[in-house]
Design a protein around this motif. Structure first.
Motif, PDB file in Angstrom:
ATOM      1  N   ARG A 269     -29.786 -32.406  -3.948  1.00  0.00           N
ATOM      2  CA  ARG A 269     -28.634 -32.426  -3.051  1.00  0.00           C
ATOM      3  C   ARG A 269     -27.525 -31.473  -3.501  1.00  0.00           C
ATOM      4  O   ARG A 269     -26.599 -31.182  -2.742  1.00  0.00           O
ATOM      5  CB  ARG A 269     -28.087 -33.863  -2.949  1.00  0.00           C
ATOM      6  CG  ARG A 269     -28.919 -34.763  -2.057  1.00  0.00           C
ATOM      7  CD  ARG A 269     -28.676 -34.463  -0.582  1.00  0.00           C
ATOM      8  NE  ARG A 269     -27.294 -34.759  -0.221  1.00  0.00           N
ATOM      9  CZ  ARG A 269     -26.538 -33.983   0.553  1.00  0.00           C
ATOM     10  NH1 ARG A 269     -27.034 -32.869   1.050  1.00  0.00           N
ATOM     11  NH2 ARG A 269     -25.303 -34.321   0.822  1.00  0.00           N
TER      12      ARG A 269
ATOM     13  N   ASN B  80     -31.008 -40.404  -5.694  1.00  0.00           N
ATOM     14  CA  ASN B  80     -29.936 -39.618  -5.090  1.00  0.00           C
ATOM     15  C   ASN B  80     -30.486 -38.512  -4.185  1.00  0.00           C
ATOM     16  O   ASN B  80     -29.985 -38.292  -3.074  1.00  0.00           O
ATOM     17  CB  ASN B  80     -29.070 -39.008  -6.198  1.00  0.00           C
ATOM     18  CG  ASN B  80     -27.884 -38.227  -5.660  1.00  0.00           C
ATOM     19  OD1 ASN B  80     -27.949 -37.014  -5.514  1.00  0.00           O
ATOM     20  ND2 ASN B  80     -26.804 -38.931  -5.332  1.00  0.00           N
TER      21      ASN B  80
ATOM     22  N   HIS C 177     -28.979 -39.858  -0.684  1.00  0.00           N
ATOM     23  CA  HIS C 177     -27.569 -39.476  -0.551  1.00  0.00           C
ATOM     24  C   HIS C 177     -27.235 -39.105   0.886  1.00  0.00           C
ATOM     25  O   HIS C 177     -26.191 -39.460   1.421  1.00  0.00           O
ATOM     26  CB  HIS C 177     -27.252 -38.321  -1.507  1.00  0.00           C
ATOM     27  CG  HIS C 177     -25.812 -37.919  -1.514  1.00  0.00           C
ATOM     28  ND1 HIS C 177     -25.345 -36.797  -0.877  1.00  0.00           N
ATOM     29  CD2 HIS C 177     -24.723 -38.509  -2.061  1.00  0.00           C
ATOM     30  CE1 HIS C 177     -24.030 -36.695  -1.043  1.00  0.00           C
ATOM     31  NE2 HIS C 177     -23.635 -37.721  -1.759  1.00  0.00           N
TER      32      HIS C 177
ATOM     33  N   GLN D 260     -27.440 -35.120 -13.577  1.00  0.00           N
ATOM     34  CA  GLN D 260     -26.388 -35.215 -12.550  1.00  0.00           C
ATOM     35  C   GLN D 260     -26.944 -35.543 -11.161  1.00  0.00           C
ATOM     36  O   GLN D 260     -27.997 -35.045 -10.781  1.00  0.00           O
ATOM     37  CB  GLN D 260     -25.590 -33.900 -12.450  1.00  0.00           C
ATOM     38  CG  GLN D 260     -24.539 -33.721 -13.510  1.00  0.00           C
ATOM     39  CD  GLN D 260     -25.123 -33.216 -14.825  1.00  0.00           C
ATOM     40  OE1 GLN D 260     -26.312 -32.965 -14.935  1.00  0.00           O
ATOM     41  NE2 GLN D 260     -24.275 -33.083 -15.826  1.00  0.00           N
ATOM     42  N   VAL D 261     -26.194 -36.369 -10.464  1.00  0.00           N
ATOM     43  CA  VAL D 261     -26.510 -36.664  -9.058  1.00  0.00           C
ATOM     44  C   VAL D 261     -25.269 -36.363  -8.227  1.00  0.00           C
ATOM     45  O   VAL D 261     -24.160 -36.288  -8.741  1.00  0.00           O
ATOM     46  CB  VAL D 261     -26.938 -38.137  -8.861  1.00  0.00           C
ATOM     47  CG1 VAL D 261     -28.206 -38.428  -9.642  1.00  0.00           C
ATOM     48  CG2 VAL D 261     -25.822 -39.085  -9.259  1.00  0.00           C
TER      49      VAL D 261
ATOM     50  N   ALA E  59     -32.290 -41.987 -11.323  1.00  0.00           N
ATOM     51  CA  ALA E  59     -31.039 -41.649 -10.652  1.00  0.00           C
ATOM     52  C   ALA E  59     -31.209 -40.427  -9.757  1.00  0.00           C
ATOM     53  O   ALA E  59     -30.748 -40.399  -8.612  1.00  0.00           O
ATOM     54  CB  ALA E  59     -29.943 -41.404 -11.687  1.00  0.00           C
ATOM     55  N   ILE E  60     -31.896 -39.409 -10.284  1.00  0.00           N
ATOM     56  CA  ILE E  60     -32.069 -38.168  -9.521  1.00  0.00           C
ATOM     57  C   ILE E  60     -32.963 -38.399  -8.308  1.00  0.00           C
ATOM     58  O   ILE E  60     -32.655 -37.971  -7.198  1.00  0.00           O
ATOM     59  CB  ILE E  60     -32.634 -37.050 -10.436  1.00  0.00           C
ATOM     60  CG1 ILE E  60     -31.544 -36.609 -11.422  1.00  0.00           C
ATOM     61  CG2 ILE E  60     -33.164 -35.876  -9.631  1.00  0.00           C
ATOM     62  CD1 ILE E  60     -32.047 -35.731 -12.555  1.00  0.00           C
TER      63      ILE E  60
ATOM     64  N   ALA F 195     -31.393 -32.275 -12.200  1.00  0.00           N
ATOM     65  CA  ALA F 195     -30.277 -32.421 -11.271  1.00  0.00           C
ATOM     66  C   ALA F 195     -30.841 -32.739  -9.894  1.00  0.00           C
ATOM     67  O   ALA F 195     -31.987 -32.394  -9.576  1.00  0.00           O
ATOM     68  CB  ALA F 195     -29.434 -31.159 -11.219  1.00  0.00           C
ATOM     69  N   SER F 196     -30.043 -33.386  -9.083  1.00  0.00           N
ATOM     70  CA  SER F 196     -30.472 -33.772  -7.738  1.00  0.00           C
ATOM     71  C   SER F 196     -30.528 -32.560  -6.819  1.00  0.00           C
ATOM     72  O   SER F 196     -29.615 -31.720  -6.827  1.00  0.00           O
ATOM     73  CB  SER F 196     -29.486 -34.806  -7.178  1.00  0.00           C
ATOM     74  OG  SER F 196     -29.699 -34.983  -5.795  1.00  0.00           O
TER      75      SER F 196
END
Lengths: 433, 433
Positions: B387, B264, B268, A430-431, B260-261, B384-385
């Motif tokens: 963020r 992000n 982000h 997840q992002v 992706a992580i 997971a990110s």
């Protein structure tokens, strides 16, 4: 590790540079804390039980070391009460062994994850209990505290630095040897528990001023010591100040329960922080209850000091001064006040109390509910003796002390109070959108 | 109450004796805290919704006050970024209103009793969540924080004293009027939220030195301000220092998820504390992943600073210095390091990180389990990110900040972090044997 272990064994007088010595302990503790964080429950329990075995096996050595502390204490004119706290005997060593076995049997708080829930983003979020890191404990000349503090810090996955009173130095060194042996046998770092070897008072000043190595300080001792440490510490302190505990007997109380609780809360033990120091009696029942209470206290030779209204009921008791309402007697003395209802009782408790433990005796549901919500103390009780405010009675298994702080830990502090919680997030890529 | 309310409305320059003024706020807050402790959920929610209505109704006044702050700020040469944070507009007032409605909708943490269990003695023991008491909040010139802090302290049953940046003084006074009106309409004490009216900097020094009136200080702002307050405060501080967050991509990671992580977590938002500042890549996948990552970062114009090994893979990126590993860039800059496995990654994180938020990307169950247990950060993530480290994302509903402390509150601090727990004991006449 070996360097520090041997440093621990050197006698006090050989340590010249206290600052460097304490920094060495701090560094070693920090390194040990990283390993302890990962220690599995089985290894921690094995260490505790191995320590118990060493206490058993080295009983003679320990009593010998203690005899030398006691002899020095007597030569230095130590008070009998302090000598009594310093003294070890077979029964006290048995109690230490039993304490270790009990701590080994307690559930391990480390790693427990609470509230793990899915969030709309798809991640799972929860909170994991983890050790605080390095705990510094400063206490008086009671050698049994050395083992108790060591065991609780160890079980909760922390490294600890223990600084006991200098009068107990030989006893503490003998106990420290058992602790190290136990750690070694369980394959845990010996520096996970370090007993400060120097009796130099500067060691305390250092211990409380090393935030890079020490995460929290827990002082155990007299109020003035604890106040000084809190004032000077550069790391957080979990502390216990005074216990000015109240029992309020409402007009709606069951008289027999009120009597039993008021007598137990005062007379079960005088020197403990959860002992009642002021009794508040609701006016409508004062005339009926106060004479019966006075009679019961007379059996225990408890001196009563009363407000004007209680003195009008009880002949010949001393007048309570303003200071009496603030007093933590720790003695067979009790301040007594007649009040007009629960509101007035709560006002008295808020004004004079120490927010430790306060109880109401009542059969009224609404008053019980309000007293519980409105009294701002670390323990609030309905129809029970204040003497129950205790880690064992509360089911914590053991306690390192009773915190009168509001932040972090409040009331009896057991293993959980020696841990903190971190957030854990489980995702699958997840992002954040 | 009225005296203080009107004191609040006097302009800054009329307050001569800051010490007496702050003590007056403290006393009033302490009195209000006693009433707030008893406030029922419905009244607290009514106050929050009434405040929202007043914001709506007085929108014009608030924007006018804000315009005067902005004009003064421009005259004083305030930087554009600071002017932007100071500025209110309809959208920001809408967000404040929405925030109040959200806090009103959150469950009330006060009074929740956890773990109420019978003990062998027959008493029932549990822990009740209760307000901390009086909370002092020190923040910068962001008027929306005034309403946010007020609402969270109110909902958690605390009294608060809010000291915002002096540049926002007229905006804060206009918002304070809405807060007082809301409290009044709900029948709650107006002193439950007090906005410090003086812009005198001595007010901060006073606020952090009144343990008799203030239970905890929460500073929000730059690191140097927070460090100074922590050093000088005579009351406990819940604080946020830096966020040097890491993402470690293990060789076992799913490459797409890793990409992706990592992208992000960095891109982000740059200025937030949970933004990744250092990327750690496991050696076996560095050759495959680093060029793809560099390509992705190039799109965002993120500057990379690498270790020797990453520079051997990525042509032309700058060399990271020792300081880069410690840096919280808060900017489109990223330090990159190739490491040999998770152990090395954890070592890097422990040495250079700030124990804020750190993530691993892996498909290996054992590594995920170990990373979660062994990394000592306020948030530890798997796949997971970083963020996501945020009160809203975690489901706290709102946050007053993110704590980097270990004691009391760690990570995002919501309503629960503004409360403490006291023990409640329910008996039926039990005494200690």
């Amino acid at each position: 590790m070996t360097a520090h272990a041997s440093q621990n064994e050197t006698s006090a007088t050989q340590i010249d540079d206290v600052v460097a010595y304490m920094a060495g302990l701090g560094q070693a503790a920090r390194a040990a804390a990283t390993q302890m964080r990962r220690a599995v429950t089985g290894d921690k329990n094995r260490a505790l039980l191995a320590m118990a075995e060493h206490l058993q096996r080295r009983r003679g050595e320990i009593l010998e070391a203690n005899a030398s502390d006691l002899a020095r204490g007597r030569d230095n004119g130590l008070e009998p009460a302090l000598l009594d706290r310093l003294a070890l005997n077979d029964a006290r060593i048995d109690a230490m062994i039993e304490g270790l076995e009990q701590v080994a049997a307690l559930p391990d708080p480390v790693g427990e994850i609470e509230g793990l829930r899915y969030r709309p983003s798809g991640i799972q979020v929860g909170q994991m209990r983890v050790p605080l890191g390095v705990i510094g404990i400063i206490y008086e000349s009671r050698p049994n505290v050395t083992m108790e503090a060591a065991s609780l810090c160890l079980k909760s996955g922390n490294a600890s630095i223990l600084r006991g009173g200098s009068e107990a130095r030989d006893s503490n060194a003998a106990i420290a040897a058992c602790i190290r042996a136990g750690l070694r046998e369980a394959g845990l770092p010996e520096d996970a528990v370090q007993v400060v070897a120097t009796t130099d008072r500067a060691a305390v000043g250092q211990l409380i001023a090393m935030p890079e190595y020490v995460d929290v300080i827990i002082p155990r001792g007299g109020k003035s010591l604890i106040e000084r440490i809190s004032r000077e510490a550069r790391v957080p302190v979990i502390k216990h100040l005074d216990g000015v505990c109240h029992v309020y007997i409402d007009a709606t109380a069951d008289p027999e329960k009120a009597l039993a609780i008021a007598v137990n809360a005062k007379t079960h033990r005088y020197g403990t922080c959860n002992t009642m120091e002021t009794l508040l009696v609701d006016a409508p029942v004062a005339e009926e209850l106060l004479p019966r209470l006075a009679q019961a206290y007379a059996v225990y030779e408890v001196e009563l000091r009363g407000c004007e209204r209680s003195r009008a009921i009880l002949d010949g008791i001393a007048a309570a001064s303003e200071e009496d309402w603030y007093a933590e007697y720790l003695a067979p003395v009790l301040a007594v006040r007649v009040v007009d209802g629960m509101e007035a009782a709560i006002e008295h408790i808020e004004r004079y109390g120490s927010h430790h433990t306060d109880a109401i005796v009542t059969q009224d549901y609404g008053l019980a509910r309000r007293f519980m919500a409105e009294v701002d103390s670390s323990s609030v009780m309905v129809n029970a003796s204040t003497r129950f405010a205790d880690g064992f009675e509360y089911g914590l298994g053991a306690e390192i002390g009773i915190s009168t702080d509001k932040l972090h830990a409040r009331g009896p502090v057991g293993l959980e109070g020696l841990t903190t919680r971190k957030y854990v997030v489980l995702g699958d890529g997840q992002v954040r959108q």
